[in-house]
Design a protein around this motif. Structure first.
Motif, mmCIF file in Angstrom:
data_model
loop_
_atom_site.group_PDB
_atom_site.id
_atom_site.type_symbol
_atom_site.label_atom_id
_atom_site.label_comp_id
_atom_site.label_asym_id
_atom_site.label_seq_id
_atom_site.Cartn_x
_atom_site.Cartn_y
_atom_site.Cartn_z
ATOM 1 N N PRO A 108 61.013 25.493 -3.254
ATOM 2 C CA PRO A 108 62.454 25.421 -3.551
ATOM 3 C C PRO A 108 63.244 24.558 -2.571
ATOM 4 N N ASN A 109 62.889 24.610 -1.304
ATOM 5 C CA ASN A 109 63.602 23.833 -0.282
ATOM 6 C C ASN A 109 62.699 22.828 0.415
ATOM 7 N N GLY A 110 61.603 22.445 -0.231
ATOM 8 C CA GLY A 110 60.639 21.556 0.396
ATOM 9 C C GLY A 110 59.704 22.325 1.317
ATOM 10 N N ASN A 111 58.805 21.599 1.979
ATOM 11 C CA ASN A 111 57.845 22.225 2.885
ATOM 12 C C ASN A 111 57.568 21.292 4.049
ATOM 13 N N ASP A 112 57.947 21.722 5.237
ATOM 14 C CA ASP A 112 57.747 20.888 6.419
ATOM 15 C C ASP A 112 56.287 20.838 6.857
ATOM 16 N N TRP A 113 55.410 21.630 6.252
ATOM 17 C CA TRP A 113 53.978 21.563 6.542
ATOM 18 C C TRP A 113 53.245 20.628 5.589
ATOM 19 N N GLY A 114 53.929 20.039 4.637
ATOM 20 C CA GLY A 114 53.271 19.174 3.662
ATOM 21 C C GLY A 114 53.148 19.858 2.319
ATOM 22 N N LEU A 115 52.924 19.052 1.279
ATOM 23 C CA LEU A 115 52.978 19.567 -0.088
ATOM 24 C C LEU A 115 51.611 19.771 -0.725
ATOM 25 N N GLN A 116 50.523 19.556 0.028
ATOM 26 C CA GLN A 116 49.188 19.676 -0.570
ATOM 27 C C GLN A 116 48.397 20.858 -0.022
ATOM 28 N N HIS A 136 35.468 17.802 4.943
ATOM 29 C CA HIS A 136 36.831 18.123 5.359
ATOM 30 C C HIS A 136 37.790 18.015 4.173
ATOM 31 N N THR A 137 39.004 18.474 4.339
ATOM 32 C CA THR A 137 39.906 18.666 3.204
ATOM 33 C C THR A 137 40.978 17.588 3.075
ATOM 34 N N TYR A 138 41.598 17.193 4.177
ATOM 35 C CA TYR A 138 42.828 16.412 4.097
ATOM 36 C C TYR A 138 42.638 14.941 4.425
ATOM 37 N N ALA A 139 43.462 14.115 3.785
ATOM 38 C CA ALA A 139 43.485 12.682 4.049
ATOM 39 C C ALA A 139 44.600 12.363 5.038
ATOM 40 N N GLY A 140 44.459 11.242 5.731
ATOM 41 C CA GLY A 140 45.538 10.757 6.584
ATOM 42 C C GLY A 140 45.694 11.518 7.879
ATOM 43 N N ASN A 141 46.649 11.087 8.670
ATOM 44 C CA ASN A 141 46.939 11.714 9.952
ATOM 45 C C ASN A 141 47.779 12.969 9.755
ATOM 46 N N TYR A 142 47.432 14.008 10.475
ATOM 47 C CA TYR A 142 48.174 15.262 10.314
ATOM 48 C C TYR A 142 49.624 15.133 10.752
ATOM 49 N N ASN A 143 49.910 14.274 11.741
ATOM 50 C CA ASN A 143 51.260 14.212 12.307
ATOM 51 C C ASN A 143 52.169 13.225 11.600
ATOM 52 N N ASP A 144 51.747 12.734 10.445
ATOM 53 C CA ASP A 144 52.582 11.877 9.611
ATOM 54 C C ASP A 144 53.487 12.772 8.757
ATOM 55 N N ALA A 145 54.758 12.464 8.692
ATOM 56 C CA ALA A 145 55.698 13.281 7.915
ATOM 57 C C ALA A 145 55.301 13.336 6.441
ATOM 58 N N ASN A 146 54.577 12.345 5.967
ATOM 59 C CA ASN A 146 54.143 12.312 4.569
ATOM 60 C C ASN A 146 52.712 12.803 4.392
ATOM 61 N N SER A 147 52.162 13.434 5.428
ATOM 62 C CA SER A 147 50.786 13.899 5.379
ATOM 63 C C SER A 147 50.607 14.988 4.328
ATOM 64 N N GLU A 148 49.363 15.129 3.844
ATOM 65 C CA GLU A 148 49.046 16.223 2.930
ATOM 66 C C GLU A 148 49.259 17.570 3.610
ATOM 67 N N ASP A 149 49.050 17.623 4.906
ATOM 68 C CA ASP A 149 49.335 18.810 5.722
ATOM 69 C C ASP A 149 49.621 18.307 7.131
ATOM 70 N N THR A 150 50.786 18.607 7.646
ATOM 71 C CA THR A 150 51.195 18.059 8.946
ATOM 72 C C THR A 150 50.742 18.894 10.136
ATOM 73 N N TYR A 151 50.103 20.046 9.887
ATOM 74 C CA TYR A 151 49.707 20.932 10.978
ATOM 75 C C TYR A 151 48.484 20.380 11.703
ATOM 76 N N ALA A 152 48.502 20.408 13.038
ATOM 77 C CA ALA A 152 47.404 19.847 13.833
ATOM 78 C C ALA A 152 46.089 20.562 13.580
#
Length: 478
Positions: A375-383, A430-446
């Motif tokens: 509803p208000n977005g997700n700062d941890w990523g959307l995937q 492994h599960t996620y693509a890209g760098n975790y610390n990118d704001a557009n990451s699939e999951d931003t958590y380290a």
């Protein structure tokens, strides 16, 4: 009034209000710090082989492969360390929590016989190597805890959660630990559990409606603190602090999922009315929670942290306190059936809540899809999906999907398949693509990969325990 599942309560009608489950220690005579190992002989060696269970095993095995190859050897470079115990490079969350999380997925796989070495295209270490690395992780986490090493990690805001994961893994691997390492694990668990003997439970909102921590529910915090007490009481049923730990665990579990209306809830949960257990609330009336100043579906997962109680007590062949499922049906139904209207903000009483619901609105879970509406977005990523898959498995195993129009078994396949599809992009699992610390990451958590691992471990353990017929509930007093 909170719905306490009739079926669960019926399981324990033979118990009086003060009776103990079969095999439980009597707290009045508790005096021993000895750990009671898991009696694996009381379980069968067979596994569920329905499609969901097969898929869940595949996810768990993928996390194992990644943990024991890329993660252990390259990301963490643990294979380059020659000491008996690993140096985690510090005592903070990014130093300790990832390794603690990995131990859960690995220990569940090894203990239950799920672990596989893979094949030429998807290689994994031998079972012996996997066991050696897992034991080294567990023993090192315990040895580096301040209960065992001066200046070590522990006694911090989130450390009960890390110790609960490492402690559960240590208990699962108990038969393979040395006498020295068993004592390290025991002391780590005992130390973190004792922190809560006289703990004042925090709340997002007071009984009068004042926001103590605007924008920041204490639902997950209370639930993860309860986890160490779940592990401690399952491992050490004869400990002198057993009754103290159990009562505090129940208080934390009830408080984690308490809503404003529960302050007048007379339903008796494990010996006391709900209203007597709590002094505030952490969940909104509709089952949502506010964290990071948004309506945050990821933090509605606090009900899973409570429900891990059912993993530890079922492994101990004891009934799980009903408090572990308090309001879980309401929160889960909030994911499945609660409709959000785009442009509205029904949570504006919290002064930090300035967001309105994003378009298109609707429910968080989407029928026939793995998609999730934030509803208000997700700062941890959307995937992120493994937390929802775990909730679905738990809802089915523990039965807290009774309010939901579509049950956990319906949603599990969609959410798990999303995770498995993501993992199948990579040969190391492994599960996620890209760098975790990118704001557009699939999951931003380290610690995102390790996070998938412990969720997969929890989920498969719940599925296996249900298959074993080992899950029972009790509404007894402690």
């Amino acid at each position: 009034m909170n719905r306490i599942r009739t079926a669960a309560v019926a399981l324990v009608t033979a118990f009086s209000a003060l009776a103990l489950p079969a095999g439980a220690a009597t707290p009045a005579f508790a005096a021993s710090t000895a750990v009671t190992p898991i009696n694996m002989a009381s379980f069968t060696t067979t596994h569920p082989n329905d499609g969901d269970s097969v898929r869940l095993r595949a996810i768990l095995r993928n996390t194992n492969r990644y943990a024991l190859t890329t993660w252990y050897d390259t990301v963490k470079n643990y294979d380059a360390q020659s000491g008996a115990y690993l140096d985690f490079g510090g005592t903070g969350e990014n130093n300790i929590r990832p390794s603690a999380a990995e131990t859960v997925g690995l220990a569940v796989s090894l203990k239950l016989g799920v672990y596989q070495t893979g094949n030429n295209s998807n290689p994994s270490p031998t079972t012996a190597d996997a066991k050696a690395k897992t034991i080294r992780l567990i023993s090192s986490l315990a040895e580096r805890h301040l209960a065992n090493t001066a200046g070590g990690w522990g006694n911090g805001w989130q450390t009960a959660h890390w110790a609960a994961m490492a402690g559960l893994a240590g208990w699962l691997m108990w038969d393979d630990l040395s006498t020295t390492d068993r004592e390290l694990v025991r002391k780590m668990v005992e130390s973190e559990a004792n922190r809560f003997n006289n703990y004042t439970v925090p709340y997002y909102r007071t009984a009068t409606g004042t926001f103590v921590t605007p924008g920041d529910t204490k639902a997950e915090e209370n639930a993860w603190n309860a986890q160490i007490l779940q592990v401690a009481t399952a491992m050490m049923p004869d400990h002198a602090n057993y009754a103290t730990w159990m009562r505090k665990s129940i208080e934390l579990e009830v408080s984690a999922s308490a809503r404003p209306q529960d302050l007048t809830n007379s339903t008796v949960v494990n010996g006391k009315a709900v209203s007597s257990w709590i002094k505030g609330s952490n969940v909104n009336s509709d089952g949502t929670v506010v964290n990071h100043s948004i309506v945050h579906p990821d933090y509605m997962e606090s009900i899973a942290f409570n429900a891990t109680s059912g993993l530890t007590y079922s492994l101990a062949r004891k009934a799980t306190p009903q408090a572990a499922l308090f309001n879980a049906d309401v929160v889960y139904d909030g994911l499945v059936d609660l409709n959000f209207t785009a442009g509205q903000n029904p949570y504006s009483a919290d002064p930090t809540m300035t967001h309105t619901n994003a378009t298109p609105g609707g429910t968080i879970y989407k029928t026939g899809s793995s998609d999730v509406y934030y509803p208000n977005g997700n700062d941890w990523g959307l995937q992120r999906r493994m937390q929802f898959a775990t909730l679905d498995v738990f809802a089915d195993a523990f039965g807290f999907d009774d309010l939901a129009s579509r049950k956990g078994a319906y949603w599990e396949g969609y959410h798990e398949q999303k995770v498995l599809d993501m993992q199948n992009r990579y040969t190391d699992g492994h599960t996620y693509a890209g760098n975790y610390n990118d704001a557009n990451s699939e999951d931003t958590y380290a610690g995102r990969e390790e996070w998938v691992a412990h969720h997969a471990g929890w989920a498969y353990l719940a599925r296996w325990l249900k298959f074993q017929g080992a899950i029972t509930m009790t509404n007894q007093a402690y």
